[in-house]
Design a protein around this motif. Structure first.
Motif, PDB file in Angstrom:
ATOM      1  N   ILE A  67       0.857  -1.189   0.000  1.00 25.04           N
ATOM      2  CA  ILE A  67       0.000   0.000   0.000  1.00 25.04           C
ATOM      3  C   ILE A  67       0.894   1.239   0.000  1.00 25.04           C
ATOM      4  O   ILE A  67       1.515   1.565   1.024  1.00 25.04           O
ATOM      5  CB  ILE A  67      -0.927   0.021   1.228  1.00 25.04           C
ATOM      6  N   PRO A  68       0.978   1.955  -1.111  1.00 30.95           N
ATOM      7  CA  PRO A  68       1.856   3.137  -1.153  1.00 30.95           C
ATOM      8  C   PRO A  68       1.315   4.316  -0.352  1.00 30.95           C
ATOM      9  O   PRO A  68       2.090   5.125   0.159  1.00 30.95           O
ATOM     10  CB  PRO A  68       1.904   3.476  -2.655  1.00 30.95           C
ATOM     11  N   ASP A  69      -0.003   4.422  -0.233  1.00 32.47           N
ATOM     12  CA  ASP A  69      -0.603   5.563   0.459  1.00 32.47           C
ATOM     13  C   ASP A  69      -1.823   5.069   1.236  1.00 32.47           C
ATOM     14  O   ASP A  69      -2.752   4.495   0.648  1.00 32.47           O
ATOM     15  CB  ASP A  69      -1.013   6.636  -0.554  1.00 32.47           C
ATOM     16  N   MET A  70      -1.834   5.315   2.549  1.00 34.99           N
ATOM     17  CA  MET A  70      -2.953   4.846   3.372  1.00 34.99           C
ATOM     18  C   MET A  70      -4.228   5.639   3.125  1.00 34.99           C
ATOM     19  O   MET A  70      -5.309   5.243   3.557  1.00 34.99           O
ATOM     20  CB  MET A  70      -2.590   4.936   4.859  1.00 34.99           C
ATOM     21  N   LEU A  71      -4.116   6.765   2.429  1.00 34.01           N
ATOM     22  CA  LEU A  71      -5.295   7.564   2.107  1.00 34.01           C
ATOM     23  C   LEU A  71      -5.878   7.193   0.750  1.00 34.01           C
ATOM     24  O   LEU A  71      -6.844   7.818   0.291  1.00 34.01           O
ATOM     25  CB  LEU A  71      -4.951   9.057   2.146  1.00 34.01           C
ATOM     26  N   ALA A  72      -5.310   6.178   0.117  1.00 33.72           N
ATOM     27  CA  ALA A  72      -5.829   5.660  -1.148  1.00 33.72           C
ATOM     28  C   ALA A  72      -6.342   4.241  -0.911  1.00 33.72           C
ATOM     29  O   ALA A  72      -5.921   3.553   0.033  1.00 33.72           O
ATOM     30  CB  ALA A  72      -4.725   5.661  -2.206  1.00 33.72           C
ATOM     31  N   PRO A  73      -7.275   3.770  -1.751  1.00 38.25           N
ATOM     32  CA  PRO A  73      -7.795   2.401  -1.572  1.00 38.25           C
ATOM     33  C   PRO A  73      -6.697   1.349  -1.705  1.00 38.25           C
ATOM     34  O   PRO A  73      -5.696   1.563  -2.402  1.00 38.25           O
ATOM     35  CB  PRO A  73      -8.832   2.276  -2.701  1.00 38.25           C
ATOM     36  N   ASP A  74      -6.870   0.242  -1.019  1.00 42.38           N
ATOM     37  CA  ASP A  74      -5.946  -0.885  -1.108  1.00 42.38           C
ATOM     38  C   ASP A  74      -5.956  -1.403  -2.551  1.00 42.38           C
ATOM     39  O   ASP A  74      -6.983  -1.896  -3.031  1.00 42.38           O
ATOM     40  CB  ASP A  74      -6.389  -1.985  -0.135  1.00 42.38           C
ATOM     41  N   PRO A  75      -4.836  -1.326  -3.275  1.00 36.36           N
ATOM     42  CA  PRO A  75      -4.844  -1.718  -4.694  1.00 36.36           C
ATOM     43  C   PRO A  75      -5.098  -3.207  -4.920  1.00 36.36           C
ATOM     44  O   PRO A  75      -5.573  -3.596  -5.985  1.00 36.36           O
ATOM     45  CB  PRO A  75      -3.448  -1.307  -5.180  1.00 36.36           C
ATOM     46  N   TYR A  76      -4.791  -4.043  -3.933  1.00 37.92           N
ATOM     47  CA  TYR A  76      -4.969  -5.492  -4.094  1.00 37.92           C
ATOM     48  C   TYR A  76      -6.099  -6.050  -3.223  1.00 37.92           C
ATOM     49  O   TYR A  76      -6.255  -7.268  -3.124  1.00 37.92           O
ATOM     50  CB  TYR A  76      -3.662  -6.216  -3.772  1.00 37.92           C
ATOM     51  N   PHE A  77      -6.868  -5.178  -2.574  1.00 38.38           N
ATOM     52  CA  PHE A  77      -8.036  -5.559  -1.775  1.00 38.38           C
ATOM     53  C   PHE A  77      -7.700  -6.522  -0.629  1.00 38.38           C
ATOM     54  O   PHE A  77      -8.558  -7.277  -0.166  1.00 38.38           O
ATOM     55  CB  PHE A  77      -9.116  -6.202  -2.661  1.00 38.38           C
ATOM     56  N   VAL A  78      -6.463  -6.495  -0.180  1.00 41.93           N
ATOM     57  CA  VAL A  78      -6.050  -7.417   0.887  1.00 41.93           C
ATOM     58  C   VAL A  78      -6.738  -7.073   2.203  1.00 41.93           C
ATOM     59  O   VAL A  78      -7.306  -7.956   2.884  1.00 41.93           O
ATOM     60  CB  VAL A  78      -4.520  -7.396   1.059  1.00 41.93           C
ATOM     61  N   LEU A  79      -6.717  -5.802   2.582  1.00 46.42           N
ATOM     62  CA  LEU A  79      -7.308  -5.391   3.857  1.00 46.42           C
ATOM     63  C   LEU A  79      -8.826  -5.587   3.880  1.00 46.42           C
ATOM     64  O   LEU A  79      -9.356  -6.139   4.861  1.00 46.42           O
ATOM     65  CB  LEU A  79      -6.952  -3.935   4.160  1.00 46.42           C
ATOM     66  N   PRO A  80      -9.577  -5.169   2.848  1.00 44.22           N
ATOM     67  CA  PRO A  80     -11.024  -5.411   2.883  1.00 44.22           C
ATOM     68  C   PRO A  80     -11.389  -6.888   2.965  1.00 44.22           C
ATOM     69  O   PRO A  80     -12.294  -7.269   3.720  1.00 44.22           O
ATOM     70  CB  PRO A  80     -11.518  -4.793   1.561  1.00 44.22           C
ATOM     71  N   VAL A  81     -10.693  -7.726   2.204  1.00 44.94           N
ATOM     72  CA  VAL A  81     -10.979  -9.166   2.249  1.00 44.94           C
ATOM     73  C   VAL A  81     -10.631  -9.743   3.622  1.00 44.94           C
ATOM     74  O   VAL A  81     -11.353 -10.587   4.160  1.00 44.94           O
ATOM     75  CB  VAL A  81     -10.205  -9.907   1.133  1.00 44.94           C
ATOM     76  N   ALA A  82      -9.521  -9.271   4.198  1.00 42.99           N
ATOM     77  CA  ALA A  82      -9.132  -9.744   5.534  1.00 42.99           C
ATOM     78  C   ALA A  82     -10.183  -9.383   6.573  1.00 42.99           C
ATOM     79  O   ALA A  82     -10.461 -10.166   7.495  1.00 42.99           O
ATOM     80  CB  ALA A  82      -7.780  -9.158   5.928  1.00 42.99           C
ATOM     81  N   VAL A  83     -10.802  -8.207   6.432  1.00 36.90           N
ATOM     82  CA  VAL A  83     -11.876  -7.818   7.347  1.00 36.90           C
ATOM     83  C   VAL A  83     -13.036  -8.798   7.250  1.00 36.90           C
ATOM     84  O   VAL A  83     -13.594  -9.237   8.263  1.00 36.90           O
ATOM     85  CB  VAL A  83     -12.361  -6.385   7.044  1.00 36.90           C
ATOM     86  N   GLY A  84     -13.419  -9.172   6.014  1.00 34.70           N
ATOM     87  CA  GLY A  84     -14.505 -10.138   5.831  1.00 34.70           C
ATOM     88  C   GLY A  84     -14.157 -11.501   6.399  1.00 34.70           C
ATOM     89  O   GLY A  84     -14.985 -12.149   7.041  1.00 34.70           O
ATOM     90  N   VAL A  85     -12.927 -11.946   6.186  1.00 34.06           N
ATOM     91  CA  VAL A  85     -12.494 -13.255   6.698  1.00 34.06           C
ATOM     92  C   VAL A  85     -12.554 -13.281   8.217  1.00 34.06           C
ATOM     93  O   VAL A  85     -13.063 -14.241   8.825  1.00 34.06           O
ATOM     94  CB  VAL A  85     -11.070 -13.573   6.202  1.00 34.06           C
ATOM     95  N   PHE A  86     -12.047 -12.245   8.856  1.00 29.93           N
ATOM     96  CA  PHE A  86     -12.066 -12.207  10.317  1.00 29.93           C
ATOM     97  C   PHE A  86     -13.485 -12.053  10.851  1.00 29.93           C
ATOM     98  O   PHE A  86     -13.790 -12.486  11.958  1.00 29.93           O
ATOM     99  CB  PHE A  86     -11.171 -11.083  10.835  1.00 29.93           C
ATOM    100  N   GLY A  87     -14.365 -11.428  10.052  1.00 35.62           N
ATOM    101  CA  GLY A  87     -15.766 -11.363  10.466  1.00 35.62           C
ATOM    102  C   GLY A  87     -16.386 -12.742  10.584  1.00 35.62           C
ATOM    103  O   GLY A  87     -17.067 -13.056  11.565  1.00 35.62           O
ATOM    104  N   PHE A  88     -16.122 -13.599   9.586  1.00 33.43           N
ATOM    105  CA  PHE A  88     -16.641 -14.961   9.631  1.00 33.43           C
ATOM    106  C   PHE A  88     -15.924 -15.801  10.689  1.00 33.43           C
ATOM    107  O   PHE A  88     -16.533 -16.662  11.325  1.00 33.43           O
ATOM    108  CB  PHE A  88     -16.503 -15.622   8.257  1.00 33.43           C
ATOM    109  N   LEU A  89     -14.629 -15.549  10.903  1.00 32.66           N
ATOM    110  CA  LEU A  89     -13.899 -16.270  11.950  1.00 32.66           C
ATOM    111  C   LEU A  89     -14.440 -15.932  13.331  1.00 32.66           C
ATOM    112  O   LEU A  89     -14.516 -16.800  14.209  1.00 32.66           O
ATOM    113  CB  LEU A  89     -12.403 -15.941  11.873  1.00 32.66           C
ATOM    114  N   ASN A  90     -14.815 -14.677  13.526  1.00 33.72           N
ATOM    115  CA  ASN A  90     -15.405 -14.286  14.806  1.00 33.72           C
ATOM    116  C   ASN A  90     -16.722 -14.996  15.034  1.00 33.72           C
ATOM    117  O   ASN A  90     -17.032 -15.435  16.152  1.00 33.72           O
ATOM    118  CB  ASN A  90     -15.616 -12.770  14.849  1.00 33.72           C
ATOM    119  N   LEU A  91     -17.540 -15.124  13.976  1.00 31.86           N
ATOM    120  CA  LEU A  91     -18.807 -15.847  14.096  1.00 31.86           C
ATOM    121  C   LEU A  91     -18.545 -17.311  14.441  1.00 31.86           C
ATOM    122  O   LEU A  91     -19.206 -17.890  15.310  1.00 31.86           O
ATOM    123  CB  LEU A  91     -19.593 -15.746  12.788  1.00 31.86           C
TER     124      LEU A  91
END
Length: 229
Positions: A123-147
């Motif tokens: 991620i070159p800039d934290m104020l720009a979207p994640d170019p490879y969608f790693v962080l958004p997908v990780a959020v979804g994965v951990f959401g299901f892991l929490n469930l």
């Protein structure tokens, strides 16, 4: 039974209330079944799968009497502040704080003057979207892991009824929807929610350890483990 079981009104975390509720529910249920067994002179024993006690009788009148007696348990639990709604509301109480914190972070980013936040790794800039969608997908994965981790902590407590299945379906939909939205937001937003999800899962697993529970005065449960992970 109502006079014999008089615990203090429990105050504390949802985990503490839940453990108290489970112990109280087991105590009251076993006591009621024992009274029914003695009154109708029938045997009391474990169910076929060994998960609970039951009155060993095929008489519909005895079955009806048992069912009517057990219906008093929720009212007894409510008198001591151990109703399920209260525990669930306490668990949900932190959600608005997390959401408003996310909004505050978004407002700082969208303001006329905001600090520059350099990125790292992919991620070159934290104020720009994640170019490879790693962080958004990780959020979804951990959401299901929490469930899933909640299912491991409280197995058999929440029956998979149509309401629970509907809740899971709605939760899955909103998780996927949130992932799609966060993929378009600055990378610091999904990073914030990833930290929230990871810390929540770590807390849930730590509270399964007997020593951690003893520190916070939480009663033991059958799902406790010295190696929760």
């Amino acid at each position: 039974l109502h006079h014999h079981y008089r615990p203090k009104r429990v105050q504390g975390t949802p985990e503490k209330l839940f453990s108290q509720r489970l112990h109280a529910q087991n105590f009251l249920t076993q006591g009621i079944l024992k009274k029914v067994s003695e009154r109708y002179r029938v045997q009391l024993g474990p169910s076929a799968d060994g998960s609970k006690l039951e009155v060993k009788s095929s008489d519909p009148k005895i079955a009806k009497a048992t069912e009517d007696a057990l219906q008093e348990v929720p009212a007894m639990l409510s008198e001591h502040g151990l109703q399920a709604d209260r525990i669930q509301n306490l668990k949900m109480a932190t959600v608005p704080i997390r959401i408003f914190s996310s909004f505050a972070l978004r407002n700082v980013i969208n303001s006329d003057f905001h600090p520059s936040v350099a990125g790292a790794l992919w991620i070159p800039d934290m104020l720009a979207p994640d170019p490879y969608f790693v962080l958004p997908v990780a959020v979804g994965v951990f959401g299901f892991l929490n469930l899933y981790s909640q299912r491991k902590i409280y197995p058999g407590v929440v029956k998979m009824t149509w309401k629970q299945k509907s809740y899971d379906a709605v939760l899955a939909f909103f998780t996927m929807f949130a992932v799609s939205i966060m993929s378009q937001l600055p990378a610091c937003i999904p990073m914030y929610w990833l930290i929230v999800s990871m810390s929540g899962m770590a807390q849930a697993q730590l509270l399964r350890h007997p020593k951690i529970k003893s520190i916070f005065g939480i009663k033991k449960l059958p799902t406790d483990s010295r190696t929760p992970i």
